[in-house]
Write an enzyme that holds these catalytic residues in place. Structure first.
Site, PDB file in Angstrom:
ATOM      1  N   HIS C  76      15.473   1.840  17.358  1.00  0.00           N
ATOM      2  CA  HIS C  76      15.355   3.146  16.699  1.00  0.00           C
ATOM      3  C   HIS C  76      14.872   2.960  15.262  1.00  0.00           C
ATOM      4  O   HIS C  76      13.893   3.577  14.841  1.00  0.00           O
ATOM      5  CB  HIS C  76      16.695   3.879  16.729  1.00  0.00           C
ATOM      6  CG  HIS C  76      16.760   5.073  15.825  1.00  0.00           C
ATOM      7  ND1 HIS C  76      16.167   6.270  16.143  1.00  0.00           N
ATOM      8  CD2 HIS C  76      17.318   5.248  14.603  1.00  0.00           C
ATOM      9  CE1 HIS C  76      16.369   7.135  15.159  1.00  0.00           C
ATOM     10  NE2 HIS C  76      17.059   6.543  14.205  1.00  0.00           N
ATOM     11  N   ASP C 105     -17.128   9.177   5.644  1.00  0.00           N
ATOM     12  CA  ASP C 105     -16.216   8.361   6.457  1.00  0.00           C
ATOM     13  C   ASP C 105     -15.458   7.459   5.503  1.00  0.00           C
ATOM     14  O   ASP C 105     -15.577   7.598   4.287  1.00  0.00           O
ATOM     15  CB  ASP C 105     -16.999   7.542   7.495  1.00  0.00           C
ATOM     16  CG  ASP C 105     -16.126   7.268   8.727  1.00  0.00           C
ATOM     17  OD1 ASP C 105     -14.935   6.961   8.538  1.00  0.00           O
ATOM     18  OD2 ASP C 105     -16.614   7.387   9.851  1.00  0.00           O
ATOM     19  N   TRP C 140      17.105  -3.272  12.034  1.00  0.00           N
ATOM     20  CA  TRP C 140      15.684  -3.229  11.663  1.00  0.00           C
ATOM     21  C   TRP C 140      15.384  -4.202  10.544  1.00  0.00           C
ATOM     22  O   TRP C 140      14.247  -4.608  10.356  1.00  0.00           O
ATOM     23  CB  TRP C 140      15.269  -1.806  11.266  1.00  0.00           C
ATOM     24  CG  TRP C 140      15.526  -1.422   9.840  1.00  0.00           C
ATOM     25  CD1 TRP C 140      16.694  -0.976   9.323  1.00  0.00           C
ATOM     26  CD2 TRP C 140      14.585  -1.429   8.762  1.00  0.00           C
ATOM     27  NE1 TRP C 140      16.551  -0.711   7.993  1.00  0.00           N
ATOM     28  CE2 TRP C 140      15.267  -0.977   7.620  1.00  0.00           C
ATOM     29  CE3 TRP C 140      13.241  -1.771   8.649  1.00  0.00           C
ATOM     30  CZ2 TRP C 140      14.645  -0.869   6.370  1.00  0.00           C
ATOM     31  CZ3 TRP C 140      12.639  -1.667   7.396  1.00  0.00           C
ATOM     32  CH2 TRP C 140      13.348  -1.222   6.289  1.00  0.00           C
ATOM     33  N   SER C 171      -2.013  -4.700  10.802  1.00  0.00           N
ATOM     34  CA  SER C 171      -2.606  -3.371  10.929  1.00  0.00           C
ATOM     35  C   SER C 171      -2.453  -2.584   9.633  1.00  0.00           C
ATOM     36  O   SER C 171      -3.402  -1.974   9.141  1.00  0.00           O
ATOM     37  CB  SER C 171      -1.936  -2.643  12.091  1.00  0.00           C
ATOM     38  OG  SER C 171      -1.976  -1.266  11.902  1.00  0.00           O
ATOM     39  N   SER C 172      -1.256  -2.642   9.053  1.00  0.00           N
ATOM     40  CA  SER C 172      -1.018  -1.875   7.824  1.00  0.00           C
ATOM     41  C   SER C 172      -1.856  -2.389   6.675  1.00  0.00           C
ATOM     42  O   SER C 172      -2.407  -1.618   5.888  1.00  0.00           O
ATOM     43  CB  SER C 172       0.451  -1.957   7.418  1.00  0.00           C
ATOM     44  OG  SER C 172       1.248  -1.472   8.445  1.00  0.00           O
ATOM     45  N   HIS C 255      12.037  -2.463  -0.284  1.00  0.00           N
ATOM     46  CA  HIS C 255      12.169  -1.313  -1.156  1.00  0.00           C
ATOM     47  C   HIS C 255      10.840  -0.620  -1.437  1.00  0.00           C
ATOM     48  O   HIS C 255      10.759   0.590  -1.297  1.00  0.00           O
ATOM     49  CB  HIS C 255      12.965  -1.568  -2.430  1.00  0.00           C
ATOM     50  CG  HIS C 255      13.457  -0.254  -2.928  1.00  0.00           C
ATOM     51  ND1 HIS C 255      14.543   0.353  -2.381  1.00  0.00           N
ATOM     52  CD2 HIS C 255      12.918   0.633  -3.767  1.00  0.00           C
ATOM     53  CE1 HIS C 255      14.659   1.563  -2.897  1.00  0.00           C
ATOM     54  NE2 HIS C 255      13.694   1.758  -3.744  1.00  0.00           N
ATOM     55  N   GLU C 257       8.598  -0.497   0.575  1.00  0.00           N
ATOM     56  CA  GLU C 257       8.350   0.165   1.861  1.00  0.00           C
ATOM     57  C   GLU C 257       8.895   1.596   1.859  1.00  0.00           C
ATOM     58  O   GLU C 257       8.269   2.507   2.402  1.00  0.00           O
ATOM     59  CB  GLU C 257       8.985  -0.651   2.990  1.00  0.00           C
ATOM     60  CG  GLU C 257       9.021   0.030   4.348  1.00  0.00           C
ATOM     61  CD  GLU C 257       7.657   0.143   5.016  1.00  0.00           C
ATOM     62  OE1 GLU C 257       6.704  -0.453   4.510  1.00  0.00           O
ATOM     63  OE2 GLU C 257       7.578   0.845   6.038  1.00  0.00           O
ATOM     64  N   TYR C 259       8.945   3.590  -0.542  1.00  0.00           N
ATOM     65  CA  TYR C 259       7.984   4.440  -1.246  1.00  0.00           C
ATOM     66  C   TYR C 259       6.654   4.486  -0.502  1.00  0.00           C
ATOM     67  O   TYR C 259       5.918   5.471  -0.613  1.00  0.00           O
ATOM     68  CB  TYR C 259       7.846   3.986  -2.697  1.00  0.00           C
ATOM     69  CG  TYR C 259       9.170   4.157  -3.389  1.00  0.00           C
ATOM     70  CD1 TYR C 259       9.628   5.431  -3.688  1.00  0.00           C
ATOM     71  CD2 TYR C 259      10.017   3.087  -3.630  1.00  0.00           C
ATOM     72  CE1 TYR C 259      10.870   5.625  -4.234  1.00  0.00           C
ATOM     73  CE2 TYR C 259      11.266   3.275  -4.177  1.00  0.00           C
ATOM     74  CZ  TYR C 259      11.687   4.547  -4.481  1.00  0.00           C
ATOM     75  OH  TYR C 259      12.929   4.738  -4.998  1.00  0.00           O
ATOM     76  N   SER C 270       2.852  18.057  -2.570  1.00  0.00           N
ATOM     77  CA  SER C 270       2.117  18.437  -3.776  1.00  0.00           C
ATOM     78  C   SER C 270       0.821  19.181  -3.461  1.00  0.00           C
ATOM     79  O   SER C 270       0.210  19.758  -4.357  1.00  0.00           O
ATOM     80  CB  SER C 270       1.772  17.197  -4.607  1.00  0.00           C
ATOM     81  OG  SER C 270       2.923  16.449  -4.861  1.00  0.00           O
ATOM     82  N   HIS C 304      19.171  -4.026  -5.177  1.00  0.00           N
ATOM     83  CA  HIS C 304      20.213  -2.997  -5.028  1.00  0.00           C
ATOM     84  C   HIS C 304      20.602  -2.822  -3.561  1.00  0.00           C
ATOM     85  O   HIS C 304      21.567  -2.126  -3.274  1.00  0.00           O
ATOM     86  CB  HIS C 304      19.790  -1.671  -5.680  1.00  0.00           C
ATOM     87  CG  HIS C 304      18.688  -0.943  -4.986  1.00  0.00           C
ATOM     88  ND1 HIS C 304      17.795  -0.160  -5.652  1.00  0.00           N
ATOM     89  CD2 HIS C 304      18.344  -0.856  -3.692  1.00  0.00           C
ATOM     90  CE1 HIS C 304      16.942   0.360  -4.780  1.00  0.00           C
ATOM     91  NE2 HIS C 304      17.256  -0.050  -3.600  1.00  0.00           N
ATOM     92  N   HIS C 305      19.880  -3.465  -2.665  1.00  0.00           N
ATOM     93  CA  HIS C 305      20.337  -3.495  -1.275  1.00  0.00           C
ATOM     94  C   HIS C 305      21.328  -4.627  -1.066  1.00  0.00           C
ATOM     95  O   HIS C 305      21.820  -4.819   0.033  1.00  0.00           O
ATOM     96  CB  HIS C 305      19.146  -3.695  -0.339  1.00  0.00           C
ATOM     97  CG  HIS C 305      18.146  -2.583  -0.393  1.00  0.00           C
ATOM     98  ND1 HIS C 305      18.179  -1.523   0.467  1.00  0.00           N
ATOM     99  CD2 HIS C 305      17.111  -2.349  -1.226  1.00  0.00           C
ATOM    100  CE1 HIS C 305      17.190  -0.689   0.183  1.00  0.00           C
ATOM    101  NE2 HIS C 305      16.529  -1.157  -0.845  1.00  0.00           N
ATOM    102  N   THR C 330      11.476  10.494 -10.159  1.00  0.00           N
ATOM    103  CA  THR C 330      11.758  11.338  -8.993  1.00  0.00           C
ATOM    104  C   THR C 330      12.180  12.722  -9.448  1.00  0.00           C
ATOM    105  O   THR C 330      11.736  13.743  -8.907  1.00  0.00           O
ATOM    106  CB  THR C 330      12.848  10.688  -8.127  1.00  0.00           C
ATOM    107  OG1 THR C 330      12.520   9.323  -7.941  1.00  0.00           O
ATOM    108  CG2 THR C 330      12.953  11.371  -6.789  1.00  0.00           C
ATOM    109  N   LYS C 333       9.250  14.733 -10.539  1.00  0.00           N
ATOM    110  CA  LYS C 333       8.513  15.316  -9.418  1.00  0.00           C
ATOM    111  C   LYS C 333       9.185  16.591  -8.934  1.00  0.00           C
ATOM    112  O   LYS C 333       8.535  17.626  -8.741  1.00  0.00           O
ATOM    113  CB  LYS C 333       8.431  14.312  -8.269  1.00  0.00           C
ATOM    114  CG  LYS C 333       7.344  13.305  -8.449  1.00  0.00           C
ATOM    115  CD  LYS C 333       7.177  12.473  -7.187  1.00  0.00           C
ATOM    116  CE  LYS C 333       6.063  11.489  -7.366  1.00  0.00           C
ATOM    117  NZ  LYS C 333       4.889  11.777  -6.572  1.00  0.00           N
ATOM    118  N   ARG C 452      28.335   1.373   9.265  1.00  0.00           N
ATOM    119  CA  ARG C 452      27.138   1.527  10.094  1.00  0.00           C
ATOM    120  C   ARG C 452      27.193   0.553  11.255  1.00  0.00           C
ATOM    121  O   ARG C 452      27.885  -0.442  11.213  1.00  0.00           O
ATOM    122  CB  ARG C 452      25.897   1.128   9.294  1.00  0.00           C
ATOM    123  CG  ARG C 452      25.592   1.891   8.120  1.00  0.00           C
ATOM    124  CD  ARG C 452      24.545   1.162   7.299  1.00  0.00           C
ATOM    125  NE  ARG C 452      23.218   1.271   7.915  1.00  0.00           N
ATOM    126  CZ  ARG C 452      22.108   0.823   7.336  1.00  0.00           C
ATOM    127  NH1 ARG C 452      22.173   0.243   6.169  1.00  0.00           N
ATOM    128  NH2 ARG C 452      20.948   0.958   7.923  1.00  0.00           N
TER     129      ARG C 452
END
Lengths: 200, 359, 641, 105
Positions: C76, C105, C140, C171-172, C255, C257, C259, C270, C304-305, C330, C333, C452
């Site tokens: 998941h 293109d 994950w 790919s990314s 991290h 990721e 964003y 926006s 911070h993780h 943030t 925004k 979790r």
């Protein structure tokens, strides 16, 4: 004559910045590759000295030998830039010669690395022997893989130059290849300093 | 139609605000971080309430209020083709709302940073702090008291109002040691030893668990913290310096002891001797399985079941069903099942009787 | 599609629809491929979430076993991040970016197709792990040494995860290179960086983040692979290896990721808020700089993780401070979005509803984010349901809602039709209620100490009642997503009647027909400011007057796709040629990964390296073929002239 | 237009040779630094870093043409390097300054 490795864009390409798509992409890719080798290097560095068992770096590293192979790779950077200049001047003979020289120097470097790995293996340093073996082989191995890909890429272009698929009109395409090749060289400058010369 | 939709919006927002105000929705449970029974948990909860919670409420009201005002005041009327004034920005406002979050964050950061250092402070030699080593295993917790040479599993005995310094590591994969009502969590990482310092402030039995995914039975890796008075603790230490007395010969328990040490193969992984050599490094295993000394006194069994005779019987007879993937299921029960050597009903009863005699 | 067929017919041959989709290099089609693949995965990974919610609805349930639960939970998370959120973002990169910058293109059309195919094959490879009965089960984030040692994770499950992610990573990175170059090099004349639409800005920043963040994951995954296959010591504590190194590598990627996932939806918000408020984005330069600041800071907050890992108080305090700094941009925004709506003429179409709800959700996710940055609070909240609540508010509340806003907003550019507003409204309200019902009570069980990744819990914990509410919410949320499909089916059965500019839009994609012709712009527009099209229509309200010869007039009357008389390409337009090579190269790449997975199994082990070799062979000759194939259809260009 | 603003003397093979000579000198000095490590003591590491940096910059600026090329490219590469270096510094600090004693097996 095209200037400084083709400031002219390839035919039919118009860009906002005046930089060709390929060149921009290669530089962006190299910035990304900085993080790739960066990750390998900072893991190597974090584990530096955490070697619970031998063989230890100072027992196996052969500085004179590696200095020569580092010089070989530096020299290949020079020869490829000479090949580029030759191509800009439409000197196909010179281009093929310098390019072949570059390929041979790259192959010499890889051969040297292969010999080094075999020697270390016989001295008991393997991927699994200790953390030094693990981090050393994987870091230098990934660099070697980059060199190998570079050699294949150069070889293809060298062969293409005989069938008229790589001509002075393709100088931009070749320039992008040289960027990659130089990057592989500068990564080795860092690895040589950090892994081989830096005192433990 | 339109107004009904608006009411749905308003009601759901009101409902969420009510929920988020925490009216009796948390607390009062065995693992509630709001019911602190130790100094670390108390400091953390206090920081959570003031200033973090109240500042959060302020931000919530500010943003929600502004958003609702926008929705109510500036909704386009049908057929309205007016083009509102094209306002591109307002630098002074930008400065204001750059400063607002900055100030809020500073208000949080200052007490937070102070607390980080306070919580990590070594109580020092004068503090009379208790030293305990905590070792995570898949999937149970081992506790060693190097001062007394005592080893136990599942139940961590502490003294009320006496600081404790836990040295936490792991034997296999990463675990995380978490007694929510007493303190936060600290990871048990193989190859590292982390420390956790706190002082229990109430006597009683407190719930604890593993908080880092450590494999299939991660959810079944509990422990209990037994906080006692100094006298009770001293008595406990005194008792645990000797092995439990042997069962009377001829009883069922005595048969159980024989089986335990012999054909049932329990002693291959489990010791019933509560003492160990305190100079053993923290990452050296004493035994594969948990130490079962004074087993009858434990609160849990298999790191999650209440320690009752029925549960124990189930666990020995049907390990694979009770806690699949555990070493006991994989390396003992399954292998014996394959070799058709599972214990008979009487043998299980005898072992249960023996373990229950360990008190 | 029909148009391309006509075009190809003139070149003397015709291809079947299937071949056309397999070989397409048109960014609009690739965007649609990305979109539907990701939506299918969204439903599949959402289905996995519902399985978990059934298991957790009450204490001591026996619906999923412990191992199955871990597999479902891992897939998941992994699929939602890498096969749903990122590709959905990529879908909108493809659908909108070239149109918004006035390009025909992307810079590398075939590389674009390659990105899609390797995403498809990589994700299929990972999904296929269920068929072999060994899905990954280490979460994950795959923390070492649980993931890196075959002692603790036997079977090929983690190999599927490791190598599948490598393919998705390639790919990314290919996609990010492509869009970076496209945005830097292919903007319409007059579109300076500061006149670029904010969505395009966010895509640019995202591309940079992908390029600088993914290599760290790639290296980490290689290390796990080496540990699993060749017994190296990277994460083996017996030889001094530190499993925490993986966490560093993973979160140095992980991290940014976050964003990478959230900045494009923020860009969509926006765009949507100004359009439906009939006002320009308030403080657009500040919103852009806030995005840049977030992206830059995101590289220095990874630990911070890891506050409970034992890094020590000084690193913890420093990483807490850098994390809190992210709260400032943030906040900027959020306030600018609210100010955009203030004084506007708000038209609450479905896209607008999703966008405004996303702003509110971001506020909640942001507040709890600051709580986790407060290290002592994190000691209690880390790895509890409080965290799950936090990141689902961001990932579902902002990212998915933002992308749904994008779906309703840009659907006309995808299919030339407007999605039904009534169904859309139901979809929005059920999604909004479902989201909050699912994720808000998770805060409570988290504070009540529920960790979790627990496959079950005891009744005495008292977590049961809120978990039941969460499960009910999850089902409302899950089932309401079928309304989107119903809406799409219903809409696609109607004729393509959407006008070029159904929302009174502000940016260049609304100057061309819906859906746009293969070449996008017959005449590349000249841009006179941000909100390029709005200025042409109405002026900017200050110095720049509306154009008399509007882009609207010039562009909207471009040939429609259903008008065969206008199917010729405009003079001087060269379209990229369809190509099989991207498909072939990504198949070769996936074969390399699949061979490596086989190598790790007992039964198929000997087949492994031959298949890896075959993959290398296919990639090498595929690249050669790619190289020799002309990129542009010259014949068509001649036909049209 | 960019070419004009950053117009430099057109690099020629002579430039490449000059750069090669500098690179060789830097490499020789680098190896000498290694040889005299015991004399140099704590200075060894910074000296080695300086020489490596010089070589790095020479190759990037001349052989890779950044000195003559569009500034955007310099910016892109510098940012990649900068972030990689900063994370390197942070990781080095975490492991070698704030690191905790390791448990030996």
């Amino acid at each position: 004559m095209s200037h400084a490795a083709g400031h002219t864009l390839p035919a039919g390409e118009h860009t906002v910045t005046g930089i060709s798509h390929n060149r921009l992409m290669m530089w962006t890719f190299l910035a990304s590759d900085c993080m790739f080798f960066g990750s390998l290097i900072w893991v190597y560095f974090a584990y530096r000295g955490r070697y619970f068992e031998g063989p230890y770096p100072h027992e196996v590293l052969d500085i004179p030998y590696t200095s020569v192979s580092a010089a070989v790779l530096l020299l290949s950077s020079f020869s490829i830039v000479m090949a580029l200049t030759a191509l800009e001047h439409a000197d196909m003979r010179g281009f093929r010669g310098w390019l072949l020289g570059t390929i041979l120097l790259g192959a010499l470097f890889l051969g040297g690395q292969y010999y080094e790995f075999i020697t270390f293996y016989h001295e008991g340093l393997t991927l699994t022997s200790n953390l030094f073996g693990t981090t050393f082989f994987v870091l230098t191995g990934f660099h070697g893989t980059h060199v190998f890909i570079g050699i294949v890429w150069l070889l293809v272009q060298w062969l293409l130059s005989f069938v008229g698929k790589l001509t002075p009109a393709h100088v931009e395409r070749f320039f992008v290849t040289t960027l990659y090749w130089h990057f592989v060289d500068i990564v080795w400058i860092i690895i040589f300093m950090l892994v081989y010369l830096m005192p433990y | 139609m339109k107004s009904r939709r608006r009411w749905v919006a308003i009601l759901s927002l009101v409902g969420l605000t009510w929920l988020s105000s925490g009216c009796g929705v948390i607390g009062g449970k065995i693992a509630s971080t709001s019911d602190a029974a130790g100094d670390q948990a108390r400091h953390i909860w206090d920081l959570f309430l003031v200033p973090v919670w109240w500042l959060s409420v302020a931000v919530f009201i500010l943003v929600t209020g502004w958003l609702l005002l926008n929705i109510v005041l500036f909704r386009r009327k049908p057929g309205d083709t007016r083009i509102p004034p094209q306002v591109h920005g307002h630098p002074r406002l930008e400065i204001v709302w750059t400063l607002i979050p900055a100030i809020i964050l500073a208000l949080i950061a200052i007490p937070s940073t102070r607390l980080i250092f306070q919580l990590n402070r070594d109580p020092g030699p004068d503090s009379n702090a208790l030293q305990v080593q905590v070792i995570g295993h898949q999937w149970w917790w081992e506790f060693r008291y190097p001062e007394f040479g005592i080893v136990t599993a599942g139940d961590l005995h502490l003294v009320v109002d006496r600081p404790v310094v836990l040295t936490i590591t792991s034997h296999d994969v990463i675990h995380s040691f978490w007694p929510p009502r007493l303190a936060g969590k600290v990871d048990a990482v193989p190859g590292r030893h982390n420390t956790m310092v706190f002082t229990p402030e109430e006597t009683g039995v407190f719930y604890g668990q593993c908080a880092e995914l450590c494999g299939a039975q991660h959810a079944h890796m509990q422990f209990r913290v037994v906080v006692q008075t100094q006298q009770e603790f001293d008595a406990w230490v005194q008792k645990h310096r000797q092995p439990a007395p042997d069962p009377t010969p001829g009883t069922l328990a005595a048969t159980g002891k024989e089986l335990f040490a012999g054909t049932a193969g329990c002693a291959g992984c489990h010791s019933v001797n509560p003492t160990y050599d305190p100079s053993t490094p923290i990452n050296k295993t004493l035994m594969v399985g948990p130490n079962l000394a004074y087993f009858a006194e434990r609160h849990t069994l298999a790191a999650f079941l209440p320690n009752t005779a029925e549960n124990l019987h189930q666990w020995i007879a049907n390990t694979e069903q009770v806690k699949p993937y555990s070493i006991m299921a994989e390396k003992w029960w399954k292998i014996r099942a394959q070799q058709n050597q599972l214990l008979t009903e009487e043998q299980v009863n005898a072992i249960v009787e023996y373990l229950w005699s360990l008190k | 599609m029909a148009e391309a067929a006509i075009r190809l017919e003139q070149a003397g041959y015709r291809r079947s629809a299937l071949v056309e989709w397999l070989t397409t290099v048109d960014h609009k089609k690739i965007g649609i491929l990305y979109y539907w693949t990701a939506i299918v995965y969204l439903l599949l990974a959402g289905f996995l979430a519902l399985l978990m919610r059934i298991q957790l609805a009450q204490p001591n349930m026996h619906f999923l076993g412990p191992k199955t639960y871990n597999e479902v939970m891992t897939m998941h998370g992994t699929m939602m991040i890498f096969a749903v959120a990122m590709p959905l973002n990529a879908a909108f990169f493809n659908i909108a970016v070239p149109l918004m910058i006035g390009a025909r293109d992307v810079a590398f059309p075939r590389l674009n197709a390659f990105s899609y195919w390797s995403f498809l094959f990589g994700s299929l490879l990972m999904w296929s792990s269920f068929l072999f009965g060994h899905a990954p089960d280490a979460g994950w984030f795959g923390y070492a040494n649980l993931s890196s040692s075959r002692l603790y994770s036997a079977g090929p499950g983690l190999d599927f995860w490791d190598l599948g992610l490598q393919v998705l990573g390639i790919s990314s990175i290919a996609g990010a290179l492509n869009f970076f170059v496209t945005i830097v090099n292919m903007r319409a004349p007059g579109m300076s960086l500061m006149r670029m639409p904010v969505f395009v800005w966010m895509v640019l920043i995202t591309a940079i983040l992908i390029l600088l963040a993914f290599p760290s994951l790639t290296v980490g995954l290689f290390m796990i692979m080496f540990d699993r296959y060749f017994n190296t010591n990277f994460f083996n504590p017996l030889h001094g290896g530190d499993p925490v190194i993986w966490q560093h590598l993973f979160w140095i990627f992980g991290h940014p990721e976050v964003y990478i996932l959230v900045l494009p939806p923020m860009g969509i918000i926006s765009e949507v808020l100004p359009t439906f408020s009939r006002k320009p984005l308030f403080g657009a330069p500040f919103v852009i700089f806030a995005g840049i600041a977030i992206a830059f800071l995101s590289f220095f907050v990874w630990a911070h993780h890891m506050f409970t890992v034992g890094l020590g108080p000084v690193p913890n305090a420093l990483f807490a401070a850098s994390t809190m700094l992210i709260g400032i941009p943030t906040g900027v925004k959020v306030f600018n979005w609210l100010a955009t709506m203030w004084g506007g003429s708000l038209d609450f179409k479905t896209a607008m509803k999703f966008a405004s709800a996303a702003v509110w959700m971001l506020m909640i996710g942001g507040i709890t984010g600051v709580m986790h940055a407060t290290v002592p609070l994190d000691y209690q909240q880390q790895d509890s349901y409080f965290i799950v609540a936090h990141f689902h508010y961001v990932i579902f509340g902002v990212i998915v809602m933002g992308l749904l806003a994008g779906t309703y907003y840009w659907f006309p550019k995808m299919y030339g039709r407007l999605l039904d507003e009534r169904l859309g409204s139901w979809h929005f309200w059920l999604t909004f209620i479902g989201t909050n019902l699912t994720f808000f009570p998770m805060h409570f069980v988290g504070l009540d100490g529920m960790p979790r990744r627990y496959f079950t819990y005891a009744a005495e914990t008292g977590w049961g009642s809120w978990n039941l509410v969460i499960t009910i919410g999850a089902f409302i949320l899950g089932l309401s997503q079928t309304l989107l499909l119903v809406n799409v089916v219903k809409t696609l059965r109607q004729p393509a009647a959407a006008s070029a500019d159904p929302w009174d839009g502000r940016t260049l994609e609304w100057t061309i027909p819906s859906p746009p012709p293969a070449y996008n712009f017959a005449v590349i527009p000249t841009v006179r400011g941000r909100d390029a099209y709005w200025i042409e229509k109405y002026g900017d309200g200050h110095h720049t007057p509306a154009a008399t010869d509007t882009m609207q007039r010039r562009e909207v009357h471009q040939p429609r796709h259903d008008n065969p008389g206008h199917s010729l390409l405009p003079p001087g337009v060269h379209l990229p040629k369809p190509s099989w090579w991207p498909l072939i190269v990504s198949a070769g790449l996936t074969a390399m990964a699949a061979g490596m997975i086989m190598h790790g199994t007992e039964t198929l082990g000997p087949l492994g390296f031959p298949i890896v070799g075959l993959g290398v062979f296919v990639v090498f000759f595929g690249l050669l073929g790619w190289h020799f194939e002309p990129a542009i259809e010259h014949e068509e260009a001649h036909v049209s002239q | 237009m960019h070419q004009q603003s950053t117009a430099h003397a057109q690099p020629s093979p002579a430039t490449w040779v000059r750069v090669l000579i500098l690179l060789t000198i830097a490499t020789v000095l680098e190896v000498l630094t290694y040889v005299f490590e015991s004399t140099l003591g704590v200075l060894t590491a910074p000296i080695l870093i300086v020489f490596a940096a010089i070589k790095f910059v020479l190759v990037v600026a001349y052989y890779m043409h950044l000195k003559f090329d569009n500034r955007i490219l310099t910016g892109i590469f510098t940012w990649g390097m900068l972030i990689a270096l900063s994370i390197f510094a942070a990781m080095a600090a975490i492991y070698h300054i704030y690191g905790q004693p390791l448990l030996t097996p």
